[in-house]
Motif scaffolding. Structure first.
Motif, PDB file in Angstrom:
ATOM      1  N   LEU A  25       7.219   8.861 -48.734  1.00  0.00           N
ATOM      2  CA  LEU A  25       8.246   9.286 -47.749  1.00  0.00           C
ATOM      3  C   LEU A  25       8.301   8.178 -46.787  1.00  0.00           C
ATOM      4  CD1 LEU A  25       7.476  13.168 -47.036  1.00  0.00           C
ATOM      5  CD2 LEU A  25       8.994  11.977 -48.885  1.00  0.00           C
ATOM      6  N   GLU A  26       9.475   8.084 -46.173  1.00  0.00           N
ATOM      7  CA  GLU A  26       9.718   7.015 -45.023  1.00  0.00           C
ATOM      8  C   GLU A  26       9.695   7.759 -43.715  1.00  0.00           C
ATOM      9  OE1 GLU A  26      13.377   4.405 -43.063  1.00  0.00           O
ATOM     10  OE2 GLU A  26      13.648   5.521 -44.871  1.00  0.00           O
ATOM     11  N   GLN A  27       8.745   7.065 -42.890  1.00  0.00           N
ATOM     12  CA  GLN A  27       8.654   7.845 -41.496  1.00  0.00           C
ATOM     13  C   GLN A  27       9.887   7.275 -40.722  1.00  0.00           C
ATOM     14  OE1 GLN A  27       5.228   7.676 -39.449  1.00  0.00           O
ATOM     15  NE2 GLN A  27       5.677   8.903 -37.724  1.00  0.00           N
ATOM     16  N   VAL A  28      10.810   8.043 -40.075  1.00  0.00           N
ATOM     17  CA  VAL A  28      11.947   7.727 -39.402  1.00  0.00           C
ATOM     18  C   VAL A  28      11.723   8.023 -38.035  1.00  0.00           C
ATOM     19  CG1 VAL A  28      13.444   7.688 -41.296  1.00  0.00           C
ATOM     20  CG2 VAL A  28      13.168   9.688 -39.804  1.00  0.00           C
ATOM     21  N   ASP A  29      10.792   8.679 -37.415  1.00  0.00           N
ATOM     22  CA  ASP A  29      10.620   9.208 -36.014  1.00  0.00           C
ATOM     23  C   ASP A  29       9.188  10.036 -36.150  1.00  0.00           C
ATOM     24  OD1 ASP A  29      11.113   9.519 -33.355  1.00  0.00           O
ATOM     25  OD2 ASP A  29      13.045  10.442 -33.646  1.00  0.00           O
ATOM     26  N   ALA A  30       8.934  10.074 -34.796  1.00  0.00           N
ATOM     27  CA  ALA A  30       7.624  10.796 -34.607  1.00  0.00           C
ATOM     28  C   ALA A  30       7.757  12.304 -35.462  1.00  0.00           C
ATOM     29  CB  ALA A  30       7.385  11.009 -33.129  1.00  0.00           C
ATOM     30  N   ASP A  31       6.688  12.229 -36.200  1.00  0.00           N
ATOM     31  CA  ASP A  31       6.734  13.549 -37.258  1.00  0.00           C
ATOM     32  C   ASP A  31       7.742  13.995 -37.868  1.00  0.00           C
ATOM     33  OD1 ASP A  31       4.068  13.835 -36.163  1.00  0.00           O
ATOM     34  OD2 ASP A  31       4.615  15.259 -34.787  1.00  0.00           O
ATOM     35  N   VAL A  32       8.555  13.025 -38.075  1.00  0.00           N
ATOM     36  CA  VAL A  32       9.939  13.159 -38.992  1.00  0.00           C
ATOM     37  C   VAL A  32       9.956  12.002 -40.301  1.00  0.00           C
ATOM     38  CG1 VAL A  32      12.357  12.936 -39.124  1.00  0.00           C
ATOM     39  CG2 VAL A  32      11.308  13.775 -36.900  1.00  0.00           C
ATOM     40  N   PHE A  33       9.936  12.854 -41.549  1.00  0.00           N
ATOM     41  CA  PHE A  33       9.782  11.748 -42.572  1.00  0.00           C
ATOM     42  C   PHE A  33      11.163  12.110 -43.580  1.00  0.00           C
ATOM     43  CE2 PHE A  33       5.855  13.095 -40.800  1.00  0.00           C
ATOM     44  CZ  PHE A  33       5.135  11.724 -40.817  1.00  0.00           C
ATOM     45  N   ARG A  34      11.363  11.089 -44.362  1.00  0.00           N
ATOM     46  CA  ARG A  34      12.792  11.136 -45.238  1.00  0.00           C
ATOM     47  C   ARG A  34      12.362  10.871 -46.559  1.00  0.00           C
ATOM     48  NH1 ARG A  34      17.337   7.770 -42.669  1.00  0.00           N
ATOM     49  NH2 ARG A  34      17.287   9.773 -41.380  1.00  0.00           N
ATOM     50  N   GLY A  35      12.760  11.799 -47.304  1.00  0.00           N
ATOM     51  CA  GLY A  35      12.794  11.733 -48.836  1.00  0.00           C
ATOM     52  C   GLY A  35      14.026  11.587 -49.743  1.00  0.00           C
ATOM     53  N   LEU A  36      13.792  10.840 -50.758  1.00  0.00           N
ATOM     54  CA  LEU A  36      15.169  10.831 -51.627  1.00  0.00           C
ATOM     55  C   LEU A  36      14.755  11.351 -52.982  1.00  0.00           C
ATOM     56  CD1 LEU A  36      15.637   6.911 -51.009  1.00  0.00           C
ATOM     57  CD2 LEU A  36      16.814   8.929 -49.932  1.00  0.00           C
ATOM     58  N   SER A  37      15.996  11.679 -53.664  1.00  0.00           N
ATOM     59  CA  SER A  37      15.791  12.338 -55.098  1.00  0.00           C
ATOM     60  C   SER A  37      15.478  11.552 -56.294  1.00  0.00           C
ATOM     61  CB  SER A  37      17.310  13.287 -55.214  1.00  0.00           C
ATOM     62  OG  SER A  37      17.033  14.127 -54.325  1.00  0.00           O
ATOM     63  N   HIS A  38      16.043  10.472 -56.109  1.00  0.00           N
ATOM     64  CA  HIS A  38      16.031   9.487 -57.203  1.00  0.00           C
ATOM     65  C   HIS A  38      16.487  10.043 -58.708  1.00  0.00           C
ATOM     66  CE1 HIS A  38      13.461   6.486 -55.035  1.00  0.00           C
ATOM     67  NE2 HIS A  38      13.052   7.573 -54.373  1.00  0.00           N
ATOM     68  N   THR A  39      17.402  10.886 -58.558  1.00  0.00           N
ATOM     69  CA  THR A  39      17.998  11.467 -59.681  1.00  0.00           C
ATOM     70  C   THR A  39      19.619  11.442 -59.564  1.00  0.00           C
ATOM     71  OG1 THR A  39      18.106  13.705 -59.232  1.00  0.00           O
ATOM     72  CG2 THR A  39      15.953  13.085 -59.836  1.00  0.00           C
ATOM     73  N   ARG A  40      20.443  11.760 -60.596  1.00  0.00           N
ATOM     74  CA  ARG A  40      21.818  11.870 -60.418  1.00  0.00           C
ATOM     75  C   ARG A  40      22.338  13.130 -60.472  1.00  0.00           C
ATOM     76  NH1 ARG A  40      23.926   6.844 -64.332  1.00  0.00           N
ATOM     77  NH2 ARG A  40      23.046   5.060 -62.977  1.00  0.00           N
ATOM     78  N   ALA A  41      21.235  14.304 -60.377  1.00  0.00           N
ATOM     79  CA  ALA A  41      21.596  15.753 -60.409  1.00  0.00           C
ATOM     80  C   ALA A  41      22.272  15.934 -59.302  1.00  0.00           C
ATOM     81  CB  ALA A  41      20.448  16.516 -60.434  1.00  0.00           C
ATOM     82  N   ARG A  42      23.358  17.083 -59.468  1.00  0.00           N
ATOM     83  CA  ARG A  42      24.034  17.621 -58.385  1.00  0.00           C
ATOM     84  C   ARG A  42      23.366  18.171 -57.287  1.00  0.00           C
ATOM     85  NH1 ARG A  42      27.295  22.196 -57.328  1.00  0.00           N
ATOM     86  NH2 ARG A  42      26.504  23.097 -59.223  1.00  0.00           N
ATOM     87  N   ARG A  43      22.353  19.051 -57.786  1.00  0.00           N
ATOM     88  CA  ARG A  43      21.567  19.676 -56.807  1.00  0.00           C
ATOM     89  C   ARG A  43      20.324  19.422 -56.826  1.00  0.00           C
ATOM     90  NH1 ARG A  43      23.198  26.111 -56.369  1.00  0.00           N
ATOM     91  NH2 ARG A  43      25.028  25.849 -55.577  1.00  0.00           N
ATOM     92  N   THR A  44      19.456  19.439 -55.657  1.00  0.00           N
ATOM     93  CA  THR A  44      18.136  19.188 -55.635  1.00  0.00           C
ATOM     94  C   THR A  44      16.929  20.087 -56.382  1.00  0.00           C
ATOM     95  OG1 THR A  44      18.371  18.065 -53.400  1.00  0.00           O
ATOM     96  CG2 THR A  44      16.306  18.491 -54.062  1.00  0.00           C
ATOM     97  N   TYR A  45      16.353  19.588 -57.200  1.00  0.00           N
ATOM     98  CA  TYR A  45      14.950  20.489 -57.848  1.00  0.00           C
ATOM     99  C   TYR A  45      14.482  20.864 -56.739  1.00  0.00           C
ATOM    100  CZ  TYR A  45      10.929  21.204 -60.131  1.00  0.00           C
ATOM    101  OH  TYR A  45       9.819  21.480 -60.434  1.00  0.00           O
ATOM    102  N   GLY A  46      14.014  22.321 -56.862  1.00  0.00           N
ATOM    103  CA  GLY A  46      13.408  22.863 -55.476  1.00  0.00           C
ATOM    104  C   GLY A  46      11.992  22.316 -55.491  1.00  0.00           C
ATOM    105  N   GLY A  47      11.139  22.096 -56.697  1.00  0.00           N
ATOM    106  CA  GLY A  47       9.937  21.545 -56.545  1.00  0.00           C
ATOM    107  C   GLY A  47       9.805  20.296 -55.875  1.00  0.00           C
ATOM    108  N   GLN A  48      11.094  19.543 -55.912  1.00  0.00           N
ATOM    109  CA  GLN A  48      11.137  18.133 -55.205  1.00  0.00           C
ATOM    110  C   GLN A  48      11.068  18.585 -53.536  1.00  0.00           C
ATOM    111  OE1 GLN A  48      14.388  15.345 -55.659  1.00  0.00           O
ATOM    112  NE2 GLN A  48      14.433  15.503 -53.569  1.00  0.00           N
ATOM    113  N   THR A  49      11.766  19.378 -53.233  1.00  0.00           N
ATOM    114  CA  THR A  49      11.832  19.858 -51.685  1.00  0.00           C
ATOM    115  C   THR A  49      10.369  20.344 -51.208  1.00  0.00           C
ATOM    116  OG1 THR A  49      14.092  20.286 -51.907  1.00  0.00           O
ATOM    117  CG2 THR A  49      12.976  20.534 -50.013  1.00  0.00           C
TER     118      THR A  49
END
Length: 297
Positions: A25-49
């Motif tokens: 994850l990338e830290q974008v603010d204090a206690d805020v982190f950003r994640g990416l899917s790295h897939t071309r699926a339409r919906r996010t896989y729940g386990g990823q979140t």
């Protein structure tokens, strides 16, 4: 385009998503982190979140405390083409236990709410009142791609599964989805050896998140075999509602573990499944539970 050899499986070499990158994850603010899917699926896989939420929480906790439980509620479906921001609330910092609340946000819309608890290592009484049913080791079983290659009537479901979820798995018995496609009714149980295809380094937080990522796979579908149905049955709407992971001890998610699942209840358009993860010696290392929507239109 190079022609495939006669009889070759077009999905045999399909690459799975990079779990190590997904859990970075990338830290974008204090206690805020950003994640990416790295897939071309339409919906996010729940386990990823779920896995990314656990990593985000863990990045705000001192390393002496390890994650032992995660309780998540899926609020809205996520989109894989957009990043997800994880906002961490430092609920409690204690001597033995630390608690974090995580809100996963995508374009100002909450997709997941999670509570993660961490504990400092300590000794105590131990026992486990269960053991896995004996089965062959993963090395003695065919790859999933090979075990379902004879089901050549529809490559699309296999392509979606293999390209959108970064989990390697091998089934000691027939993949229950195949029985459901035939309309065969079976007990609400299924199991598979699982691991992440990627090596995940040595950080225990990442391995806890790695299994959390894997834990959503197949779990809710364990409630379908008694009905002779599968997750792509026409008219079936399936969605995870809430998900819990208990981590009993540290282990490596990139090594083989046996994941036994039991879909023990269905009614009112919902189903509940539970899971147990064992190492090769039969030691219970993690448990899961999930409730989900299983509704026919």
């Amino acid at each position: 385009m190079t022609a495939l050899p006669l009889g070759a499986d077009p999905l045999a070499s399909l690459a799975r998503p990079p779990v190590a990158a997904i859990l970075t994850l990338e830290q974008v603010d204090a206690d805020v982190f950003r994640g990416l899917s790295h897939t071309r699926a339409r919906r996010t896989y729940g386990g990823q979140t779920l896995g990314q939420a656990l990593v985000a929480a863990g990045l705000t906790v001192e390393r002496a405390h390890r994650p032992h439980s995660l309780h998540g509620h899926f609020v809205h479906p996520g989109r894989s083409d957009l990043p997800v921001d994880y906002v961490v609330d430092r609920v409690r910092d204690g001597g033995s236990f630390t608690t974090r609340h995580v809100r996963a946000i995508q374009r100002e819309r909450t997709v997941l709410l999670a509570t993660v608890s961490f504990q400092r290592d300590e000794d105590g009484l131990t026992h486990q009142d269960m053991a896995p049913t004996p089965c062959p080791p993963p090395e003695a079983l065919p790859r999933f791609e090979d075990s379902v290659a004879a089901d050549a009537s529809d490559h699309e479901w296999r392509r979606l599964l293999l390209s959108n979820v970064g989990v390697e798995f091998r089934f000691p018995e027939e993949y229950p989805r195949l029985a459901g496609r035939r309309g065969t009714k079976l007990p609400p149980r299924q199991r598979a050896w699982i691991r992440t295809p990627d090596r995940l380094g040595d950080e225990s937080l990442v391995h806890a998140a790695g299994f959390t990522y894997c834990s959503d796979l197949f779990l809710l579908s364990a409630a379908l075999p008694p009905h002779g149905r599968h997750i792509d049955t026409p008219g079936l709407k399936l969605a995870s509602l809430d998900h819990t992971v208990w981590l009993h001890r540290t282990f490596r998610a990139d090594e083989w573990h046996l994941y036994e699942q039991h879909g023990y209840w269905m009614g009112g358009g919902r189903g509940i499944s539970r899971g147990h993860l064992y190492d090769r010696d039969g030691t219970l290392v993690a448990s899961t539970a999930q409730e989900g929507l299983l509704r026919f239109r």
